[in-house]
Design a protein around this motif. Structure first.
Motif, mmCIF file in Angstrom:
data_model
loop_
_atom_site.group_PDB
_atom_site.id
_atom_site.type_symbol
_atom_site.label_atom_id
_atom_site.label_comp_id
_atom_site.label_asym_id
_atom_site.label_seq_id
_atom_site.Cartn_x
_atom_site.Cartn_y
_atom_site.Cartn_z
ATOM 1 N N VAL A 151 48.388 143.184 60.741
ATOM 2 C CA VAL A 151 47.017 143.215 61.494
ATOM 3 C C VAL A 151 48.005 142.212 62.603
ATOM 4 O O VAL A 151 48.232 141.252 61.810
ATOM 5 C CB VAL A 151 45.775 142.284 61.464
ATOM 6 C CG1 VAL A 151 45.234 144.172 60.582
ATOM 7 C CG2 VAL A 151 45.512 141.942 61.141
ATOM 8 N N GLU A 152 47.620 142.316 63.982
ATOM 9 C CA GLU A 152 47.656 141.495 64.808
ATOM 10 C C GLU A 152 46.740 140.287 64.783
ATOM 11 O O GLU A 152 45.286 141.126 64.755
ATOM 12 C CB GLU A 152 48.136 141.355 66.218
ATOM 13 C CG GLU A 152 47.913 140.760 67.174
ATOM 14 C CD GLU A 152 48.274 140.760 68.901
ATOM 15 O OE1 GLU A 152 48.712 140.761 70.179
ATOM 16 O OE2 GLU A 152 48.489 142.395 69.207
ATOM 17 N N GLY A 153 46.644 139.020 64.508
ATOM 18 C CA GLY A 153 45.676 137.799 64.405
ATOM 19 C C GLY A 153 45.891 136.950 65.034
ATOM 20 O O GLY A 153 46.857 136.500 64.945
ATOM 21 N N LEU A 154 45.012 136.031 64.377
ATOM 22 C CA LEU A 154 44.611 134.596 64.456
ATOM 23 C C LEU A 154 44.522 134.456 63.000
ATOM 24 O O LEU A 154 43.156 134.593 62.039
ATOM 25 C CB LEU A 154 43.349 133.875 65.318
ATOM 26 C CG LEU A 154 43.847 132.174 65.854
ATOM 27 C CD1 LEU A 154 45.453 131.607 66.474
ATOM 28 C CD2 LEU A 154 42.399 131.501 66.170
ATOM 29 N N VAL A 155 45.428 133.070 62.241
ATOM 30 C CA VAL A 155 45.360 132.985 61.102
ATOM 31 C C VAL A 155 44.247 131.822 60.844
ATOM 32 O O VAL A 155 44.783 130.266 62.140
ATOM 33 C CB VAL A 155 46.763 132.139 60.338
ATOM 34 C CG1 VAL A 155 46.409 131.466 59.420
ATOM 35 C CG2 VAL A 155 47.890 133.781 60.629
ATOM 36 N N LEU A 156 42.888 132.054 59.786
ATOM 37 C CA LEU A 156 42.709 131.120 60.612
ATOM 38 C C LEU A 156 42.527 129.256 59.392
ATOM 39 O O LEU A 156 43.187 129.978 58.574
ATOM 40 C CB LEU A 156 41.131 131.735 59.704
ATOM 41 C CG LEU A 156 40.429 132.907 60.157
ATOM 42 C CD1 LEU A 156 39.224 133.233 59.302
ATOM 43 C CD2 LEU A 156 40.385 132.420 61.567
ATOM 44 N N THR A 211 43.792 135.323 47.268
ATOM 45 C CA THR A 211 44.831 135.501 48.916
ATOM 46 C C THR A 211 45.155 134.065 49.223
ATOM 47 O O THR A 211 44.966 133.355 48.834
ATOM 48 C CB THR A 211 43.067 135.611 49.376
ATOM 49 O OG1 THR A 211 42.070 136.329 49.224
ATOM 50 C CG2 THR A 211 43.119 134.993 50.660
ATOM 51 N N LEU A 212 46.678 134.895 50.089
ATOM 52 C CA LEU A 212 47.348 133.894 51.006
ATOM 53 C C LEU A 212 46.769 133.017 52.252
ATOM 54 O O LEU A 212 47.270 131.824 52.253
ATOM 55 C CB LEU A 212 48.433 134.405 50.664
ATOM 56 C CG LEU A 212 48.874 135.356 49.973
ATOM 57 C CD1 LEU A 212 50.367 135.885 49.992
ATOM 58 C CD2 LEU A 212 49.346 134.363 48.928
ATOM 59 N N ALA A 213 46.121 133.993 53.129
ATOM 60 C CA ALA A 213 45.486 133.172 53.898
ATOM 61 C C ALA A 213 44.414 134.666 55.045
ATOM 62 O O ALA A 213 44.918 135.991 54.079
ATOM 63 C CB ALA A 213 46.897 133.818 56.103
ATOM 64 N N LEU A 214 43.690 134.228 55.294
ATOM 65 C CA LEU A 214 42.821 134.863 56.005
ATOM 66 C C LEU A 214 42.988 135.255 57.614
ATOM 67 O O LEU A 214 43.737 134.295 58.350
ATOM 68 C CB LEU A 214 40.951 134.126 56.329
ATOM 69 C CG LEU A 214 40.944 133.975 54.489
ATOM 70 C CD1 LEU A 214 39.336 133.330 55.060
ATOM 71 C CD2 LEU A 214 40.906 134.927 54.088
ATOM 72 N N GLY A 245 46.100 128.771 62.160
ATOM 73 C CA GLY A 245 46.443 128.484 63.535
ATOM 74 C C GLY A 245 46.891 129.139 64.323
ATOM 75 O O GLY A 245 46.961 129.401 65.370
ATOM 76 N N GLU A 246 48.062 129.866 63.794
ATOM 77 C CA GLU A 246 49.308 130.428 64.455
ATOM 78 C C GLU A 246 48.420 131.973 64.875
ATOM 79 O O GLU A 246 48.307 132.623 63.903
ATOM 80 C CB GLU A 246 50.380 130.515 62.876
ATOM 81 C CG GLU A 246 51.503 131.168 64.332
ATOM 82 C CD GLU A 246 53.188 131.291 63.094
ATOM 83 O OE1 GLU A 246 53.919 132.025 63.045
ATOM 84 O OE2 GLU A 246 52.294 130.272 61.853
ATOM 85 N N HIS A 247 49.084 132.260 65.746
ATOM 86 C CA HIS A 247 48.922 134.182 66.200
ATOM 87 C C HIS A 247 49.851 134.544 66.023
ATOM 88 O O HIS A 247 51.389 134.396 66.061
ATOM 89 C CB HIS A 247 48.540 133.927 68.041
ATOM 90 C CG HIS A 247 48.592 135.516 68.811
ATOM 91 N ND1 HIS A 247 49.106 136.018 68.584
ATOM 92 C CD2 HIS A 247 47.243 136.346 68.393
ATOM 93 C CE1 HIS A 247 48.827 137.915 68.786
ATOM 94 N NE2 HIS A 247 47.122 137.203 68.814
ATOM 95 N N VAL A 248 49.814 135.393 64.627
ATOM 96 C CA VAL A 248 50.566 136.214 64.536
ATOM 97 C C VAL A 248 50.574 137.656 64.966
ATOM 98 O O VAL A 248 49.231 139.236 65.178
ATOM 99 C CB VAL A 248 50.841 136.508 63.099
ATOM 100 C CG1 VAL A 248 50.592 135.656 62.087
ATOM 101 C CG2 VAL A 248 49.350 136.816 62.599
ATOM 102 N N ALA A 249 51.663 138.811 64.874
ATOM 103 C CA ALA A 249 52.224 139.824 65.086
ATOM 104 C C ALA A 249 52.021 140.912 64.432
ATOM 105 O O ALA A 249 52.314 140.214 63.512
ATOM 106 C CB ALA A 249 52.938 140.292 66.517
ATOM 107 N N VAL A 250 51.450 142.421 64.676
ATOM 108 C CA VAL A 250 51.740 143.189 63.608
ATOM 109 C C VAL A 250 53.537 143.342 62.722
ATOM 110 O O VAL A 250 54.448 143.432 63.650
ATOM 111 C CB VAL A 250 51.500 144.125 63.840
ATOM 112 C CG1 VAL A 250 52.059 145.473 62.714
ATOM 113 C CG2 VAL A 250 50.079 144.462 64.501
#
Length: 501
Positions: A206-211, A228-231, A324-329
């Protein structure tokens, strides 16, 4: 004239447990000492190297130089009481006790022997909770200085002198050449890889923001399967993740409603089963992209957050996203490796492909180290010669309990083939390549070495058979051979008593 005390050593015994050599033999070998000599002797735990002066009846001799080395690590004896006992004709006796070495590994003693003739010398070292008996041998006491031998022989050619003090100061180890059975081998290159289920690239569906608030394992940390590695908070424009989550919520509400209606007898059972089926389908689609619900910063459920999980248990080899990084699909977020067992893929040159079918094991080294790794479990032997490399891949499973091997390392080694060959073998590290020749350095005395050209045979990585140049029972320099080679190229200064410095 340059003379070293190494000259006398070629006539002395050089194996642990031998009968003590005769100092009289040493006298014959090294007349430069005018009646003195040199002795090298090995016990189970110690090496003795002693330089003794000539002895004249009733006159105190020059000091004996007694060098003692622990064979366990080839380092000097640093503490312990040493007793030198000399017994001569007619019950004559001289005993000297030295409480501590004058310097690490070196004791001195100055006996006065009162009778002419043959004396017997023995040493006892009280150290490390035991008394270590070291038989030295025999020496001759002369009536006067005129009786001392005066013939001087030229030093034997080809001996290399390396003082004990230099041996102790560097990595140094000696091993005994011995009979071994080693299979034939063929040279290969290769690389370290992970098994098919031992490596996982974890990407973001999914595209989104790593919390910032949430799990954040670092490189090198161990993780469990499903951990879980990341949210990730989804932010895609089409909101497919949110739509699937909403489908689950809607299907759940419908399932609850039909359950109540079915319980009240208002709808048939088939209608209730259809609603449960729709919920199962919606959940499966949502879980396929990790949509199992997550926890917010307070630990409560938050269906708006995507949980990125590890598909295998192992160690985080790489991390490519930060809080805090924004990731793409499809962003590569983590690499997880199961490091306990890896693969060594050996690439066998095409000319050896037929022989590869009889492979029984392998040994190899990886870039940056000389440590030898063994692989005795064959995973597969390829059936196709790779077009680019003209090589046949052979896979081995390699135990990696300490995590020393890393995926991607390049390797060089040998595949072991067929029936073993028996012969005299030396540690592989003892063999140096000099001007296209295979060379070992044989220890023929405490400070004396010989350079030998050898013809090598099969090797298992740790030991290599030598068809010529070294006999069984001889001692070869297993660690420090290069330093001995440098000594052979240098100019060794010699003091007035034949001690090289």
């Amino acid at each position: 004239m340059r003379v070293t005390r190494a000259v006398a050593l070629v006539l002395l015994f050089s194996c642990a447990g031998c009968e003590a050599p005769s100092l009289g033999e040493a006298v014959a070998a090294d007349h430069s000492h005018a009646g003195g000599g040199v002795v090298t002797h090995w016990t189970e735990s110690l090496e003795l190297f002693v330089v003794y002066p000539p002895h004249v009846r009733g006159i105190a001799s020059d000091p004996w130089e007694i060098h003692l080395t622990w064979l366990a690590d080839w380092k000097p004896v640093r503490e312990g009481r040493l007793t030198l006992l000399l017994r001569g004709p007619g019950g004559a006796r001289e005993e000297i006790v030295v409480e501590v070495p004058d310097q690490p590994g070196v004791y001195h003693a100055t006996p006065t022997l009162t009778e002419t003739g043959t004396w017997r010398a023995d040493l006892t070292l009280a150290a490390r909770g035991a008394d270590h008996a070291i038989p030295v041998g025999q020496l001759q006491v002369f009536a006067n200085e005129d009786a001392l031998p005066h013939d001087v022989e030229e030093p034997l050619p080809g001996l290399i002198a390396l003082p004990k003090e230099e041996q102790w100061a560097m990595p140094f180890e000696v091993a005994v050449a011995e009979m071994r059975r080693i299979p034939n081998s063929i040279p290969v290159t290769g690389e370290i890889t992970a098994p098919a289920r031992g490596l996982a690239y974890v990407s973001t569906p999914v595209e989104g923001l790593v919390l910032v608030q949430g799990p954040s394992p670092a490189t090198g940390e161990a993780v469990r399967e499903g951990e879980t590695l990341a949210l990730i908070a989804p932010t895609s424009l089409d909101d497919s993740y949110a739509r699937m989550r909403a489908d689950v919520v809607e299907a759940g509400r419908e399932a609850d409603r039909t359950e109540r209606l079915f319980a009240a007898g208002a709808i048939p059972e088939r209608r209730f089963e259809e609603a449960r089926h729709d919920l199962d389908v919606a959940r499966a689609a949502f879980e396929a992209v990790g949509g199992t619900g997550a926890a917010d910063g307070e630990g409560g459920p938050d269906p708006h957050v995507y949980r990125l999980r590890s598909p295998i248990g192992g160690v985080i080899a790489d991390r490519h996203v930060a809080p805090g990084e924004h990731v793409a699909v499809g962003t590569h977020a983590f690499t997880v490796v199961r490091p306990d067992t890896l693969w060594f893929i050996a690439r066998v040159p095409a000319r050896y492909a037929e022989a590869a079918s009889g492979v029984s094991g392998a040994w190899f080294t990886v870039e940056g180290t000389d440590h030898t790794h063994a692989a005795d479990r064959v995973v597969s032997v390829g059936s196709i010669i790779e077009a680019g490399s003209r090589a046949l891949p052979v896979r081995f499973a390699v135990s990696n309990p300490g995590g020393v091997l890393k995926v991607g390392m390049l390797a060089e080694g040998h595949l072991l083939l067929g029936d073993p060959m028996e012969g005299v073998a030396v540690p592989t590290g003892a063999i140096l390549e000099e001007d296209g020749l295979s060379v070992v350095y044989v220890k023929v005395g405490g400070e004396a070495f010989q350079r030998r050209v050898v013809e090598t045979g099969p090797s298992d990585g740790s030991w290599t058979i030598v068809h010529s140049g070294v006999a069984g029972g001889e001692q070869v320099v297993a660690v420090g051979a290069y330093q001995v080679r440098l000594a052979s190229l240098g100019d060794v200064e010699v003091s007035d008593h034949g001690h090289p410095h």
